[in-house]
Scaffold this motif. Structure first.
Motif, PDB file in Angstrom:
ATOM      1  N   ALA A  13       0.831  -1.197   0.000  1.00 19.16           N
ATOM      2  CA  ALA A  13       0.000   0.000   0.000  1.00 19.16           C
ATOM      3  C   ALA A  13       0.865   1.245   0.000  1.00 19.16           C
ATOM      4  N   ALA A  14       2.113   1.100   0.442  1.00 24.88           N
ATOM      5  CA  ALA A  14       3.038   2.207   0.455  1.00 24.88           C
ATOM      6  C   ALA A  14       3.681   2.434  -0.886  1.00 24.88           C
ATOM      7  N   LEU A  15       3.365   1.661  -1.885  1.00 25.75           N
ATOM      8  CA  LEU A  15       4.048   1.752  -3.160  1.00 25.75           C
ATOM      9  C   LEU A  15       3.105   2.124  -4.286  1.00 25.75           C
ATOM     10  N   PRO A  16       2.821   3.377  -4.456  1.00 28.49           N
ATOM     11  CA  PRO A  16       1.999   3.810  -5.539  1.00 28.49           C
ATOM     12  C   PRO A  16       2.590   3.429  -6.886  1.00 28.49           C
ATOM     13  N   LEU A  17       1.779   3.585  -7.957  1.00 29.42           N
ATOM     14  CA  LEU A  17       2.126   3.094  -9.276  1.00 29.42           C
ATOM     15  C   LEU A  17       2.279   4.195 -10.320  1.00 29.42           C
ATOM     16  N   ALA A  18       2.898   3.979 -11.606  1.00 27.36           N
ATOM     17  CA  ALA A  18       2.656   4.768 -12.811  1.00 27.36           C
ATOM     18  C   ALA A  18       3.700   5.147 -13.755  1.00 27.36           C
ATOM     19  N   ALA A  24      17.993  11.523 -11.228  1.00 28.27           N
ATOM     20  CA  ALA A  24      18.513  11.893  -9.920  1.00 28.27           C
ATOM     21  C   ALA A  24      19.103  13.294  -9.997  1.00 28.27           C
ATOM     22  N   PRO A  25      19.122  14.023  -8.869  1.00 26.47           N
ATOM     23  CA  PRO A  25      19.729  15.341  -8.864  1.00 26.47           C
ATOM     24  C   PRO A  25      21.175  15.272  -9.349  1.00 26.47           C
ATOM     25  N   VAL A  78       5.080   9.665  -4.191  1.00 29.13           N
ATOM     26  CA  VAL A  78       4.132   9.036  -5.096  1.00 29.13           C
ATOM     27  C   VAL A  78       4.587   9.132  -6.546  1.00 29.13           C
ATOM     28  N   GLN A  79       5.009  10.298  -6.967  1.00 24.37           N
ATOM     29  CA  GLN A  79       5.401  10.479  -8.362  1.00 24.37           C
ATOM     30  C   GLN A  79       6.590   9.597  -8.733  1.00 24.37           C
ATOM     31  N   TYR A  80       7.591   9.602  -7.894  1.00 22.40           N
ATOM     32  CA  TYR A  80       8.794   8.814  -8.178  1.00 22.40           C
ATOM     33  C   TYR A  80       8.469   7.325  -8.245  1.00 22.40           C
ATOM     34  N   GLN A  83       6.191   6.322 -11.249  1.00 17.52           N
ATOM     35  CA  GLN A  83       6.917   6.319 -12.510  1.00 17.52           C
ATOM     36  C   GLN A  83       7.871   5.132 -12.595  1.00 17.52           C
ATOM     37  N   TYR A  84       8.445   4.782 -11.469  1.00 16.71           N
ATOM     38  CA  TYR A  84       9.379   3.657 -11.439  1.00 16.71           C
ATOM     39  C   TYR A  84       8.683   2.345 -11.791  1.00 16.71           C
ATOM     40  N   LEU A  85       7.484   2.161 -11.290  1.00 23.15           N
ATOM     41  CA  LEU A  85       6.823   0.876 -11.424  1.00 23.15           C
ATOM     42  C   LEU A  85       6.368   0.568 -12.845  1.00 23.15           C
TER      43      LEU A  85
END
Length: 207
Positions: A13-18, A24-25, A78-80, A83-85
């Protein structure tokens, strides 16, 4: 469902998707001991706040789900993570598909995993230590979840300072990398059914 399996599901549940992996900076700053200590305190407070909601709330309550959703959005990157998933599909989907996915994600996460989180209403989470990890500013916060009965479960939270706040980017539960596991599940579903089917499935589950 076994207790450890429930915790794995709850952790997701802690791992949003997209769908474009943010770079990286250019010059990530080294993590200081004070930063690591603050990251540990961040996880400790989040756990206390979450367990307060879980122990006092109703899993069927809209207000409870809204509070948990707000907690996720505030404390997870959430965004990171999203996007990763689906990073392998970023060149294959349209902006409309990406937007549809991101729109349904928060509700899907809460609907899918809130009940699993309530399996831990009698558990406690303790922070063991927090240490710098790698050269990009990440911090690993080692914790132990002690259920009311059964063996303790070890979880490592990957945290990074974003501006003046700390955000969670990943978790490892009993050695299982949550981001990679969820990514594999999504890749498998998309390869069999297509990206639109994934979004449709998520929408059906929250309707």
């Amino acid at each position: 469902m076994r207790l450890k399996t429930k915790f794995l599901a709850a952790a997701l549940a802690a791992l949003p998707l997209a769908a474009t992996m943010p770079s990286a900076p250019a010059a990530a700053q080294a993590v200081s001991d004070a930063d690591a200590q603050a990251a540990g305190q961040f996880i400790d407070k989040l756990a206390n706040d979450a367990f307060t909601v879980i122990k006092s709330g109703d899993p069927e309550s809209r207000a409870t789900k809204t509070e948990l959703r707000s907690m996720l959005a505030e404390n997870f990157d959430v965004q990171y993570i999203g996007q990763y998933l689906i990073r392998r599909h970023k060149d294959d989907i349209t902006k409309q598909q990406y937007d549809a996915y991101m729109q349904v994600f928060p509700s899907w996460v809460v609907e899918t995993y809130t009940n699993n989180l309530f399996a831990f209403r009698d558990a406690n989470l303790n922070v063991i230590r927090a240490v710098p990890s790698g050269s990009r500013g990440d911090i690993e916060v080692y914790t132990r979840v002690q259920p009311a009965s059964g063996a303790p479960i070890d979880a490592v939270w990957q945290v990074r300072k974003v501006g003046s706040d700390y955000k969670i980017r990943n978790m490892k539960v009993s050695g299982v990398n949550m981001a990679l596991t969820q990514e594999q599940d999504f890749n498998s579903y998309i390869s069999r059914n297509g990206f639109d089917a994934l979004v449709s499935l998520m929408k059906r589950r929250v309707s």
